[in-house]
Design a protein around this motif. Structure first.
Motif, PDB file in Angstrom:
ATOM      1  N   TYR A   1       0.817  -1.208   0.000  1.00  0.00           N
ATOM      2  CA  TYR A   1       0.000   0.000   0.000  1.00  0.00           C
ATOM      3  C   TYR A   1       0.856   1.265   0.000  1.00  0.00           C
ATOM      4  CZ  TYR A   1      -3.380  -3.499   1.470  1.00  0.00           C
ATOM      5  OH  TYR A   1      -4.166  -4.618   1.547  1.00  0.00           O
TER       6      TYR A   1
ATOM      7  N   ASN B   1      -0.900   4.158  12.557  1.00  0.00           N
ATOM      8  CA  ASN B   1      -2.091   4.636  13.268  1.00  0.00           C
ATOM      9  C   ASN B   1      -3.141   3.528  13.187  1.00  0.00           C
ATOM     10  OD1 ASN B   1      -4.598   5.906  13.974  1.00  0.00           O
ATOM     11  ND2 ASN B   1      -3.570   7.881  13.701  1.00  0.00           N
TER      12      ASN B   1
ATOM     13  N   LYS C   1      -7.091   4.889  12.637  1.00  0.00           N
ATOM     14  CA  LYS C   1      -7.451   5.438  11.327  1.00  0.00           C
ATOM     15  C   LYS C   1      -6.892   4.623  10.163  1.00  0.00           C
ATOM     16  CE  LYS C   1      -8.095  10.218  12.830  1.00  0.00           C
ATOM     17  NZ  LYS C   1      -7.736  11.628  12.583  1.00  0.00           N
ATOM     18  N   LYS C   2      -6.075   3.601  10.471  1.00  0.00           N
ATOM     19  CA  LYS C   2      -5.564   2.651   9.485  1.00  0.00           C
ATOM     20  C   LYS C   2      -4.731   3.350   8.390  1.00  0.00           C
ATOM     21  CE  LYS C   2      -9.299  -0.670  10.192  1.00  0.00           C
ATOM     22  NZ  LYS C   2     -10.410  -1.414   9.572  1.00  0.00           N
ATOM     23  N   TYR C   3      -3.681   4.030   8.813  1.00  0.00           N
ATOM     24  CA  TYR C   3      -2.731   4.562   7.841  1.00  0.00           C
ATOM     25  C   TYR C   3      -1.332   4.441   8.426  1.00  0.00           C
ATOM     26  CZ  TYR C   3      -2.381   8.943  10.517  1.00  0.00           C
ATOM     27  OH  TYR C   3      -2.155   9.876  11.481  1.00  0.00           O
TER      28      TYR C   3
ATOM     29  N   CYS D   1       2.927   6.046   8.011  1.00  0.00           N
ATOM     30  CA  CYS D   1       3.929   6.951   7.467  1.00  0.00           C
ATOM     31  C   CYS D   1       5.255   6.192   7.468  1.00  0.00           C
ATOM     32  CB  CYS D   1       4.040   8.221   8.309  1.00  0.00           C
ATOM     33  SG  CYS D   1       2.506   9.178   8.388  1.00  0.00           S
TER      34      CYS D   1
ATOM     35  N   ARG E   1       0.672  10.134   4.036  1.00  0.00           N
ATOM     36  CA  ARG E   1       0.047   8.991   4.698  1.00  0.00           C
ATOM     37  C   ARG E   1      -0.391   7.969   3.660  1.00  0.00           C
ATOM     38  NH1 ARG E   1      -3.937  12.172   9.026  1.00  0.00           N
ATOM     39  NH2 ARG E   1      -2.265  13.293  10.140  1.00  0.00           N
ATOM     40  N   TYR E   2      -0.220   6.709   3.978  1.00  0.00           N
ATOM     41  CA  TYR E   2      -0.626   5.606   3.097  1.00  0.00           C
ATOM     42  C   TYR E   2      -1.670   4.784   3.849  1.00  0.00           C
ATOM     43  CZ  TYR E   2       3.763   7.078   1.000  1.00  0.00           C
ATOM     44  OH  TYR E   2       4.763   7.821   0.465  1.00  0.00           O
ATOM     45  N   TYR E   3      -2.879   4.811   3.335  1.00  0.00           N
ATOM     46  CA  TYR E   3      -4.015   4.187   4.030  1.00  0.00           C
ATOM     47  C   TYR E   3      -4.087   2.701   3.701  1.00  0.00           C
ATOM     48  CZ  TYR E   3      -5.626   8.722   5.611  1.00  0.00           C
ATOM     49  OH  TYR E   3      -5.729   9.935   6.239  1.00  0.00           O
TER      50      TYR E   3
ATOM     51  N   TRP F   1      -5.560  -4.146   8.472  1.00  0.00           N
ATOM     52  CA  TRP F   1      -4.229  -4.569   8.868  1.00  0.00           C
ATOM     53  C   TRP F   1      -4.056  -6.053   8.587  1.00  0.00           C
ATOM     54  CZ3 TRP F   1      -1.192  -0.683   9.409  1.00  0.00           C
ATOM     55  CH2 TRP F   1      -1.634   0.505   9.984  1.00  0.00           C
TER      56      TRP F   1
END
Length: 781
Positions: free
Chosen positions: A648, A678, A681-683, A685, A765-767, A771
């Motif tokens: 992702y 995170n 929020k499922k992202y 860095c 940010r990469y969402y 997970w």
């Protein structure tokens, strides 16, 4: 010739006895199955025989012994190992004569282990076998029954010489107590070790009482009077109130408040008879009991008012009318059967108030057969003064009823509002007193009913009710409404705090009793619990004191240097870094609280020490933030998870075209990468290591120390399959180790700047849709 002949006869008799005992103990013959019977057939036969011979259903004298034989036979044949042993040798430990179960306790007991031999077949007293208790029988019968009557239980065993001394007193007490209604039980430790341990009986002989499910031990000399007093002390206090001329009206006038009839016993003995106390305990939920001593002057007016004959005990029942008893009985020999029949026929008031579901079920039972149907005439009213005339008129109307099929009752709307709402849903003025005729159809609450009239006690209302009852007698189908009634509120349920106080009192009483009377073997669990609690408390205080003093010593120098954070919590003196594994994965990532992030360092076994040391230095200044958590991920274990996650973030992994060949060779090497995850929020860095190109000699001292920590990296890089450099010159090995260590050490050079941008929120940010699971572990290479 006579002597040899006698010897032969004796031998034949003994042989016949042994053969009979063997035949009697044959589990196949007892259950009536063949040796080739399957487990399903054995189980089916056992259920049928157990039901047929259960002592509660079969009153035959041999029912109990037969039930024991059936149970023990099933225990053998249902266990493949025991069954195989019996088929081979003709017996097991369980196939001894069934009146003599062998005791299988692990501890050695001289009285039982030495004397517990098969020849002791008739050692149990016949009277004791009548009252023998088994574990299931105690749990299913004695405990529930102890809420209606107390039980007196003797703990004994075969060849217990001390038990012989108490037998005469025990038999005399049993004969007297049983006629009064006290339950009797005998537990033989050799046969029912499980039940004895459950009761906490570790000595023989012991005597205990069971009431309301609670066990109380008898700790005094075994004498008849002391045992009788012990049974009396088991009963709750104030079961029977002493009534005189002074408190007569107060006692009888409480019928409306407690919703119970009152029973008065007149007798000439100063103390309340035990039989009357036991009756009061058995019927405590239905009636209030009082005792009048005829031998004192304070009861003269009572004797005169009710014309009591002082030559025989007299029992009166008062219901709504306190001036005239509703029923009376008088007899010189007041037996238990007579009292029980008299009391059970007067359990309810003429018009009782429905205060709980149990009372409703007894007054208005569910219809079972046409001849046993009961109709309830229910008045829904209030306890306010304005409704008293109508309530009294309903009572007067019910007192003239002579039909057994009708039961009269009333409810207060403010206490049983859900019930009244269901029965008055078709009425426009539900807050007026109303009369309803109902018939319950099933236990789930289905009821047929018909509203009769708004009730104020007038002659018109009474005549309307008479007409409806006559129509009901001819045609039950006039009950044309149906509803499902809710369960009634328990108006007399005690508050939680009161129940808690009573429970605490019972527990403290039991503890004090254990301290005063029990031996050390029985007290060891309690003593162990107390010492454990004191040890934990003392240890916690000591550790807290030492930790506080050490923290004070460490913080004082920092206060002088002015290294305090003015805003937010103070920084830690260390960086807490946990490994991200399949165990910590959920708490450290998936279920991370909103606003929190986990900064994860990617490393390998070889680079672990070097990278963790550098990572701690770079992120130390950010440890004051409570929203940041620090972890590391081992690529040697979880490379597949890294590949799936970084799919992702492909934009961040692009390389220049001229470096394609090097990128292909290093595509799987994520050592030194740092990810800020995170979880909420499922992202993520991403930080990619960048080599700064400083002169290695410029940081020789630092890198030499790093080389000492990074020896594992050199071993990992040189231990590839097929390598023949294990005996290379030391100088070349040290040089390669130094270069490799410097390269790894500088991978995190710019991590501090990246962390500042992370805190500012300026990083891309990469969402991630979800997970990936951290359950795939790559084997170590």
């Amino acid at each position: 010739m006579s002597l040899p002949f006698a010897v032969v006869v004796v031998l034949l008799v003994l042989l016949a006895g042994s053969l009979y005992a063997a035949a009697e103990a044959d589990p196949y013959k007892i259950l009536g199955v063949t040796r080739s019977a399957s487990q399903a057939e054995i189980k089916k036969v056992y259920k049928r025989l157990a039901k047929e011979w259960h002592p509660d259903k079969n009153k035959s004298p041999e029912a109990e012994d037969m039930f024991i034989k059936i149970t023990k036979s099933y225990e053998i044949l249902s266990n493949e190992e025991k069954r195989s042993t019996y088929d081979r040798y003709g017996q097991t430990d369980d196939t001894q004569p069934y009146s003599q179960y062998r005791h299988r306790h692990s501890n050695f007991d001289f009285d039982e282990a030495f004397f517990n031999f098969p020849f002791n077949k008739n050692s149990r007293d016949f009277a004791d076998s009548k009252y023998a208790l088994h574990f299931d029988q105690y749990v299913n019968n004695v405990v529930p029954g102890s809420f209606k009557r107390p039980y007196l239980v003797k703990i004994t065993s075969d060849w217990c010489f001390s038990c012989i001394h108490i037998e005469p007193v025990w038999k005399e007490v049993v004969q007297e107590m049983e006629t009064l209604g006290v339950g009797i039980g005998v537990v033989d430790v050799g046969y029912e070790r499980r039940l004895a341990n459950y009761l906490g009986a570790h000595r023989t002989p012991s005597i205990l009482g069971v009431i309301n499910g609670k066990v109380t031990f008898f700790h005094y000399a075994v004498a008849k009077e002391l045992l009788k007093q012990f049974v009396e002390d088991l009963l709750p206090q104030r079961l029977v109130e002493k009534v005189t001329d002074k408190n007569q009206l107060e006692f009888l006038n409480s019928w409306q408040e407690i919703n119970k009839p009152h029973v008065l016993l007149f007798d000439q003995v100063p103390a309340v008879p035990l039989l009357f106390k036991l009756t009061a305990f058995a019927y405590k939920d239905y009636l209030q009991f009082g005792y009048v001593d005829q031998g004192i002057s304070d009861t003269a007016n009572l004797l005169k008012q009710f014309n009591i004959n002082t030559y025989a005990p007299t029992m009166l029942v008062f219901k709504e009318n306190i001036d005239k008893p509703a029923d009376i009985i008088q007899a010189k020999g007041m037996k238990k059967q007579i009292i029980d029949e008299f009391v059970s026929n007067n359990k309810f008031l003429l018009v009782p108030r429905l205060v709980n579901q149990k009372l409703f079920d007894e007054l208005c039972p569910v219809k079972q057969f046409h001849r046993r149907r009961k109709y309830c005439v229910l008045l829904m009213t209030s306890d306010e003064e304005s409704f008293s005339h109508g309530n009294q008129a309903f009572l007067s109307f019910a007192s003239t009823n002579t039909r057994e099929v009708l039961r009269f009752a009333y409810v207060y709307q403010r206490h049983q509002q859900p019930l009244c709402d269901v029965l008055t849903q078709s009425k426009e003025t539900p807050w007026f007193s109303q009369v309803v005729i109902l018939e319950r159809r099933n236990a789930a609450g289905k009821t047929l009913y018909k509203p009769v009239t708004a009730w104020n006690g007038s002659e018109e209302d009474q005549q309307a009710l008479v007409d409806e009852l006559e129509r009901l007698q001819k045609d039950p189908s006039i009950l044309n409404y149906d509803a499902t009634l809710p369960e009634l509120n328990n108006e007399f349920a005690s508050m939680f705090i009161i129940r808690w106080i009573y429970s605490s009192y019972d527990y403290l009483t039991e503890v004090v009793d254990n301290i005063l009377h029990n031996n050390w073997r029985e007290m060891m669990p309690l003593v162990s619990l107390i010492f454990s609690a004191l040890f934990i408390l003392f240890g916690t205080v000591v550790i807290q004191a030492f930790s506080d003093s050490s923290e004070d010593k460490q913080t004082k120098p920092k206060g002088k240097d002015g290294l305090k954070t003015e805003n937010g919590p103070p920084k830690k003196s260390f960086v807490e870094v946990t490994e991200l594994t399949d165990i910590t994965y959920t708490s450290n990532l998936v279920r991370l609280r909103p606003g929190h992030m986990n900064v994860v360092l990617v490393l390998t076994h070889a680079s672990k020490n070097i990278l963790l040391s550098k990572f701690a230095k770079e992120v130390y200044s950010f440890t004051g933030s409570v929203t940041l958590h620090f972890s590391f991920l081992n690529m040697d274990k979880h490379s597949e998870w890294m590949h799936s996650l970084l799919e992702y973030a492909q934009d961040a992994l692009r390389r220049d075209a001229h470096d394609d060949h090097q990128a292909a060779n290093r595509r799987a090497d994520y050592t030194g990468y740092v990810m800020a995850l995170n979880g909420h929020k499922k992202y993520l860095c991403l930080f990619k290591p960048v080599y700064t190109g400083e002169d290695p000699d410029a940081k020789s001292s630092e890198d030499e120390s790093g080389a000492g920590m990074g020896g594992a990296a050199t071993v990992s890089s040189r231990s590839r399959p097929g390598s023949r450099d294990d005996h290379a010159p030391p100088r070349r090995s040290n040089r390669s180790r130094s270069v490799s260590t410097l390269h790894i050490h500088h991978k995190l050079d710019r991590l501090g700047l990246w962390m500042e941008r992370l805190m500012e929120g300026t990083l891309p940010r990469y969402y991630v849709p979800a997970w990936p699971g951290l359950d795939k572990i790559t084997p170590g290479k």
